[in-house]
Structures are given as C-alpha cells and as structure tokens.
Design a protein around this motif. Structure first.
Motif, PDB file in Angstrom:
ATOM      1  N   UNK A  18       0.873  -1.175   0.000  1.00 29.46           N
ATOM      2  CA  UNK A  18       0.000   0.000   0.000  1.00 29.46           C
ATOM      3  C   UNK A  18       0.910   1.225   0.000  1.00 29.46           C
ATOM      4  N   UNK A  19       0.737   2.101  -0.969  1.00 30.61           N
ATOM      5  CA  UNK A  19       1.568   3.307  -1.057  1.00 30.61           C
ATOM      6  C   UNK A  19       0.674   4.527  -1.195  1.00 30.61           C
ATOM      7  N   UNK A  20       1.274   5.720  -1.224  1.00 31.33           N
ATOM      8  CA  UNK A  20       0.493   6.950  -1.134  1.00 31.33           C
ATOM      9  C   UNK A  20       0.108   7.563  -2.472  1.00 31.33           C
ATOM     10  N   UNK A  21       0.736   7.140  -3.570  1.00 34.26           N
ATOM     11  CA  UNK A  21       0.441   7.773  -4.852  1.00 34.26           C
ATOM     12  C   UNK A  21       0.534   6.769  -5.984  1.00 34.26           C
ATOM     13  N   UNK A  22      -0.139   7.097  -7.093  1.00 30.58           N
ATOM     14  CA  UNK A  22      -0.056   6.240  -8.274  1.00 30.58           C
ATOM     15  C   UNK A  22       1.351   6.243  -8.863  1.00 30.58           C
ATOM     16  N   UNK A  23       2.053   7.344  -8.749  1.00 28.91           N
ATOM     17  CA  UNK A  23       3.422   7.392  -9.267  1.00 28.91           C
ATOM     18  C   UNK A  23       4.308   6.406  -8.513  1.00 28.91           C
TER      19      UNK A  23
END
Length: 308
Positions: free
Chosen positions: A222-227
């Motif tokens: 799980x990460x904070x941005x699509x990039x």
C-alpha cells in the motif's frame, strides 16, 4: 451607530480558526491588529465573544449565535463585489486555490497551467491537498476556489458538475509474464497487488467491489500515490489498478504494460465543485471553463488514441 464591517471579517476568521494567530495569518494582519479588532467587537456587543482556553479561543454562546449571520453577510458582500468586478485574464493579478487529489493533479494541472501562462500571466494557481470532511466549509469561506474530486455528499449550496468518468485499467511491468496474453480474471486475482491511496487505511475502489462480489485478492503493498505504485510495479511482479488517464501518463515514464480490467470495476468519477456565492464571479467562471476545456481536450485525445 457606524460599524466597521472589517471587524466582521476578524470575527469570522477567529471563529473559523479558533486562534488569534491563525486569524491574523489568514487576514494578512498582525496579531496586535487582530487583538485590537476583537477588543472593539467585545465593546460593541458587550460580550467577550471568545474566551482563551489553552492555546485556543473558544466562542461564547453570543458568538455562536452571531456566527451564522456574519458568515452569510460576508458571503453576500463578497459575491456582490465579485459579480460586479471586471475580469480581464491578460491584465488581472489574482490567486486561485484549487483542491486536487494526486490522480487528478498529475493529469490536469500541466495542460491547465500551460494554457494559463499564455492567456493570464498574472494569475497564480495553487494546487492544494484538502480534507473531504471540511471541503464545503473551505469553499464557503473562500479558502478554496474550486475542488476536483470524486462524488461527495455535500450541501446544496455547493454546486457541482461531472467532469469525466475514467475506467480503471491494470498496470504491470512491460515484460511481466501476464503481459504476453489477455489478462484473465483468475490470473489477476491470483497475483500480488499494489493499492495506491492517500488514506492510511480503508478499502480501495476495486477491493470494495471485490468484497461485494464475494471475491478477494492479495495486496502486498500500500503506497500513497499512483506514481509510487507505478514505480513499484515497474520493478516487480506486482499489479496495480488505476485510472486510464493516469496509467497512460505513467506509461510514458515507466516501462509498463496496460491491460483492460478483467472484470467489472467501478470507474474513477471526478466532479468539479464550487460554492454558490462564487457562481457568478467572473474569475471563478473563467477558471471553471478553462478546466472544462482541458478535460474536453484530454477526452478527445484519449478517444483518438483508442481508435488508433
């Protein structure tokens, strides 16, 4: 008795922020000036209006009773000033604050800014993160001029307009074993996945749809941005579901293969929001139209790309 209407702006800023310091910052005044204005308000209404508790200022019952009428009066005054004003993009000096999420900012902001620099060199555009629970209040108080976000349950005084409806697709690294053939539902569910979300917890669009369908997938990251998600996907066997507009943009940066979602997933819907008091403001209206033009241009380009 004559009354300085600017004192109402001080009252509103203190009420909204709960702090003399933050009120001064919002009004671009010194703290002594705000304290002096508060003293005049207390004398005028024969009430403390705000009492200090800890580091904050807590409204008295009299202040609570005044707050709604003061806010409505300021909104009407500001709306009248704006609607009567002339807006010339070529010569105006104005700052617009627009609330954007990462998925919308990366696809909308660059072409919007490119157009504004030529047409309105004196316009300053600020893209800011915003809290969904306070978006109506921030629009009403002028902290935000516009917001682009998913459909939200907001009060009637917040106007809205559907901008686009973007299908989710699946991103994987260009040489992923699953890239050699059409992606099946079984292979997609069996893979390990990335979820990109600015929220620290909670189901994503696709996981909520899977839950309701009685299906499940394994989320490994799980990460904070699509990039960040695309960077992780490009260097692993993980898969990422994301809006096609964002996916196509990221595929120009990372070596990605994009596949249609192998089962029905919710689309990424984005709406434009503004407060009704700003509806007839010439500047706000001008910026809304520029945003619409950017969205229309992107939609045409996407349709042409699909036909090609």
């Amino acid at each position: 008795m004559r009354f300085d209407l600017n004192l109402f702006r001080v009252f509103d800023a203190i009420y909204a922020s709960g702090s003399l310091t933050r009120a001064a910052e919002a009004l671009h005044l010194t703290q002594p000036a705000v304290s002096h204005a508060l003293a005049r308000l207390r004398d005028r209404f024969d009430d403390p209006l705000f009492r200090r508790e800890g580091r904050g200022m807590v409204p008295t019952p009299r202040a609570h009773a005044l707050a709604g009428d003061v806010r409505r009066a300021l909104e009407l005054l500001d709306a009248g000033i704006r609607s009567a004003g002339h807006f010339d993009p070529a010569s105006v000096q104005r700052r617009f604050v627009v609330g954007l999420r990462e998925a919308v900012e990366t696809t909308t902001l660059p072409p919007l800014l490119a157009g504004l620099r030529g047409e309105a060199p004196g316009v300053v555009l600020e893209s800011v993160h915003f809290a969904r629970e306070t978006v109506a209040r921030d629009l009403a108080r002028g902290h935000l001029d516009l917001v682009l976000d998913i459909p939200l349950p907001l009060a009637p005084e917040i106007r809205r307009e559907a901008l686009f409806d973007d299908a989710l697709c699946i991103a994987m690294r260009a040489d992923h074993p699953l890239a050699a053939r059409p992606l099946s539902r079984e292979h997609w569910l069996a893979a390990a996945h990335v979820v990109a979300s600015g929220r620290p917890s909670g189901l994503s669009l696709e996981d909520d749809a899977l839950r309701r369908a009685g299906l499940h997938r394994h989320v490994a990251l799980r990460c904070q941005s699509y990039q960040s998600g695309c960077a992780a996907v490009a260097a692993s066997d993980l898969l990422l579901a994301l809006p096609r507009r964002v996916a196509e943009e990221q595929a120009a940066v990372f070596p990605l293969h994009l596949a249609p979602a192998p089962l029905r997933l919710p689309s990424f819907r984005v709406q434009l929001y503004w407060h009704h008091a700003a509806h007839d403001d010439a500047g706000n209206r001008w910026l809304r139209e520029r945003i619409r033009a950017v969205i229309r241009s992107a939609s045409v380009a996407s349709e042409e790309g699909d036909r090609a």
